[in-house]
Design a protein around this motif. Sequence first.
Motif, PDB file in Angstrom:
ATOM      1  N   ARG A  94      14.554 107.550 110.448  1.00  0.00           N
ATOM      2  CA  ARG A  94      15.700 107.186 109.620  1.00  0.00           C
ATOM      3  C   ARG A  94      16.785 106.495 110.457  1.00  0.00           C
ATOM      4  O   ARG A  94      17.964 106.819 110.392  1.00  0.00           O
ATOM      5  N   GLY A  95      16.343 105.533 111.252  1.00  0.00           N
ATOM      6  CA  GLY A  95      17.256 104.792 112.114  1.00  0.00           C
ATOM      7  C   GLY A  95      17.795 103.550 111.440  1.00  0.00           C
ATOM      8  O   GLY A  95      17.445 103.234 110.294  1.00  0.00           O
ATOM      9  N   SER A  96      18.644 102.844 112.156  1.00  0.00           N
ATOM     10  CA  SER A  96      19.206 101.588 111.668  1.00  0.00           C
ATOM     11  C   SER A  96      18.573 100.395 112.376  1.00  0.00           C
ATOM     12  O   SER A  96      18.439  99.326 111.804  1.00  0.00           O
ATOM     13  N   ARG A  97      18.209 100.610 113.630  1.00  0.00           N
ATOM     14  CA  ARG A  97      17.637  99.528 114.436  1.00  0.00           C
ATOM     15  C   ARG A  97      16.698 100.157 115.464  1.00  0.00           C
ATOM     16  O   ARG A  97      17.030 101.162 116.076  1.00  0.00           O
ATOM     17  N   THR A  98      15.511  99.594 115.610  1.00  0.00           N
ATOM     18  CA  THR A  98      14.600 100.003 116.680  1.00  0.00           C
ATOM     19  C   THR A  98      14.291  98.762 117.507  1.00  0.00           C
ATOM     20  O   THR A  98      14.296  97.643 116.982  1.00  0.00           O
ATOM     21  N   TYR A  99      14.028  98.977 118.785  1.00  0.00           N
ATOM     22  CA  TYR A  99      13.842  97.820 119.658  1.00  0.00           C
ATOM     23  C   TYR A  99      13.088  98.210 120.920  1.00  0.00           C
ATOM     24  O   TYR A  99      12.993  99.387 121.283  1.00  0.00           O
ATOM     25  N   ILE A 100      12.572  97.172 121.542  1.00  0.00           N
ATOM     26  CA  ILE A 100      12.007  97.288 122.884  1.00  0.00           C
ATOM     27  C   ILE A 100      12.703  96.216 123.703  1.00  0.00           C
ATOM     28  O   ILE A 100      12.736  95.038 123.316  1.00  0.00           O
ATOM     29  N   ALA A 101      13.296  96.630 124.807  1.00  0.00           N
ATOM     30  CA  ALA A 101      13.995  95.698 125.691  1.00  0.00           C
ATOM     31  C   ALA A 101      13.379  95.792 127.074  1.00  0.00           C
ATOM     32  O   ALA A 101      12.931  96.854 127.495  1.00  0.00           O
ATOM     33  N   SER A 104      15.049 109.000 133.007  1.00  0.00           N
ATOM     34  CA  SER A 104      15.712 109.942 132.101  1.00  0.00           C
ATOM     35  C   SER A 104      15.942 109.294 130.747  1.00  0.00           C
ATOM     36  O   SER A 104      16.450 108.169 130.677  1.00  0.00           O
ATOM     37  N   PRO A 105      15.591 109.998 129.668  1.00  0.00           N
ATOM     38  CA  PRO A 105      15.920 109.465 128.343  1.00  0.00           C
ATOM     39  C   PRO A 105      17.433 109.515 128.132  1.00  0.00           C
ATOM     40  O   PRO A 105      18.142 110.279 128.783  1.00  0.00           O
ATOM     41  N   ILE A 106      17.909 108.689 127.241  1.00  0.00           N
ATOM     42  CA  ILE A 106      19.323 108.696 126.869  1.00  0.00           C
ATOM     43  C   ILE A 106      19.379 109.098 125.402  1.00  0.00           C
ATOM     44  O   ILE A 106      18.932 108.354 124.535  1.00  0.00           O
ATOM     45  N   ALA A 107      19.879 110.289 125.146  1.00  0.00           N
ATOM     46  CA  ALA A 107      19.991 110.805 123.784  1.00  0.00           C
ATOM     47  C   ALA A 107      21.469 111.108 123.529  1.00  0.00           C
ATOM     48  O   ALA A 107      22.026 112.023 124.135  1.00  0.00           O
ATOM     49  N   LEU A 108      22.075 110.319 122.665  1.00  0.00           N
ATOM     50  CA  LEU A 108      23.484 110.498 122.342  1.00  0.00           C
ATOM     51  C   LEU A 108      23.618 110.899 120.878  1.00  0.00           C
ATOM     52  O   LEU A 108      23.278 110.118 119.993  1.00  0.00           O
ATOM     53  N   SER A 109      24.101 112.103 120.645  1.00  0.00           N
ATOM     54  CA  SER A 109      24.386 112.530 119.273  1.00  0.00           C
ATOM     55  C   SER A 109      25.598 111.776 118.747  1.00  0.00           C
ATOM     56  O   SER A 109      25.698 111.476 117.565  1.00  0.00           O
ATOM     57  N   CYS A 110      26.524 111.485 119.648  1.00  0.00           N
ATOM     58  CA  CYS A 110      27.687 110.656 119.350  1.00  0.00           C
ATOM     59  C   CYS A 110      28.118 109.996 120.657  1.00  0.00           C
ATOM     60  O   CYS A 110      27.695 110.420 121.738  1.00  0.00           O
ATOM     61  N   SER A 142      25.040 106.931 117.111  1.00  0.00           N
ATOM     62  CA  SER A 142      24.079 107.775 117.810  1.00  0.00           C
ATOM     63  C   SER A 142      22.909 106.898 118.245  1.00  0.00           C
ATOM     64  O   SER A 142      22.627 105.874 117.616  1.00  0.00           O
ATOM     65  N   LEU A 143      22.239 107.298 119.312  1.00  0.00           N
ATOM     66  CA  LEU A 143      21.060 106.546 119.730  1.00  0.00           C
ATOM     67  C   LEU A 143      20.135 107.416 120.556  1.00  0.00           C
ATOM     68  O   LEU A 143      20.527 108.470 121.060  1.00  0.00           O
ATOM     69  N   PHE A 144      18.913 106.947 120.658  1.00  0.00           N
ATOM     70  CA  PHE A 144      17.893 107.618 121.476  1.00  0.00           C
ATOM     71  C   PHE A 144      17.107 106.523 122.183  1.00  0.00           C
ATOM     72  O   PHE A 144      16.583 105.624 121.535  1.00  0.00           O
ATOM     73  N   VAL A 145      17.053 106.583 123.514  1.00  0.00           N
ATOM     74  CA  VAL A 145      16.389 105.554 124.311  1.00  0.00           C
ATOM     75  C   VAL A 145      15.463 106.217 125.320  1.00  0.00           C
ATOM     76  O   VAL A 145      15.834 107.208 125.961  1.00  0.00           O
ATOM     77  N   LEU A 146      14.266 105.663 125.453  1.00  0.00           N
ATOM     78  CA  LEU A 146      13.297 106.147 126.435  1.00  0.00           C
ATOM     79  C   LEU A 146      12.932 105.031 127.399  1.00  0.00           C
ATOM     80  O   LEU A 146      12.728 103.888 126.989  1.00  0.00           O
ATOM     81  N   PRO A 147      12.824 105.360 128.699  1.00  0.00           N
ATOM     82  CA  PRO A 147      12.381 104.346 129.659  1.00  0.00           C
ATOM     83  C   PRO A 147      10.913 103.996 129.424  1.00  0.00           C
ATOM     84  O   PRO A 147      10.135 104.850 129.004  1.00  0.00           O
ATOM     85  N   MET A 148      10.566 102.751 129.674  1.00  0.00           N
ATOM     86  CA  MET A 148       9.175 102.309 129.589  1.00  0.00           C
ATOM     87  C   MET A 148       8.761 101.801 130.968  1.00  0.00           C
ATOM     88  O   MET A 148       9.485 101.020 131.583  1.00  0.00           O
ATOM     89  N   ILE A 200      23.476 103.551 113.041  1.00  0.00           N
ATOM     90  CA  ILE A 200      24.776 102.912 112.833  1.00  0.00           C
ATOM     91  C   ILE A 200      25.684 103.799 111.984  1.00  0.00           C
ATOM     92  O   ILE A 200      25.273 104.308 110.946  1.00  0.00           O
ATOM     93  N   GLY A 201      26.912 103.991 112.475  1.00  0.00           N
ATOM     94  CA  GLY A 201      27.957 104.618 111.686  1.00  0.00           C
ATOM     95  C   GLY A 201      27.827 106.102 111.396  1.00  0.00           C
ATOM     96  O   GLY A 201      28.588 106.627 110.602  1.00  0.00           O
ATOM     97  N   GLU A 202      26.875 106.778 112.007  1.00  0.00           N
ATOM     98  CA  GLU A 202      26.774 108.227 111.787  1.00  0.00           C
ATOM     99  C   GLU A 202      26.236 108.922 113.034  1.00  0.00           C
ATOM    100  O   GLU A 202      25.645 108.291 113.903  1.00  0.00           O
ATOM    101  N   HIS A 203      26.468 110.212 113.074  1.00  0.00           N
ATOM    102  CA  HIS A 203      26.015 111.020 114.200  1.00  0.00           C
ATOM    103  C   HIS A 203      24.653 111.621 113.867  1.00  0.00           C
ATOM    104  O   HIS A 203      24.338 111.860 112.703  1.00  0.00           O
TER     105      HIS A 203
END
Length: 196
Positions: A71-78, A124-130, A152-158, A173-176
């Motif tokens: 239930r995200g707003s944007r998913t990506y691979i960078a 290290s993953p980056i998990a931000l509730s806010c 909020s976001l959740f990021v994993l290293p590749m 986007i716009g919510e925790h």
Amino acid sequence: LGDVYKRQVSGYAQEISEREALPVDLCSIERMNTLLYRLNNISHTLLSFLHIGSIDEAINKVLTDVLKIFRGSRTYIAEFDWDNRRHICTYEVTDKGVESGRDRFDRLSMDETPWWVEQLEKRSPIALSCLDDLPSRAGNEHDILAAQNIGSLFVLPMTFRDKLWGYAGIDVIGEHRDWQNEDYHCLLYTSDAADE
């Protein structure tokens, strides 16, 4: 009956009296059901790799399914362009009405996001509730994310051959969002499969 219909089952049964019965934790059952649902969807998505001819199309399908599952707003691979010290968004899928972040990625220097890069280099993953979860030394990262209204976001290293290649992420986007351990394992399972 023929050999095809013969099956052998083994196990045991144990009677548990009422005083020995464990209380049913409905939250745990709900979390387990959610985890199983997500893993099932991810398995179906990864199976689609076998049926889709284009790798780009397959990765976009995986990202679309991850967007729905979480239930995200944007998913990506960078990926990181280590020579030019840049972030490069190689794949992105957005929910309806959500602006693409691809242009921002491609203008973003790794030197502008030292905390972010350091976390990922440590695997290290980056998990931000806010955004308040960011440490004070990540002020630049805070401003970059806040400008996109990321709540909020959740990021994993590749990695590829033991070298940090880039990262996969989900923005809300716009919510925790309170990320759970199950979220980490589901996303890790998906990114590991995409890594191979």
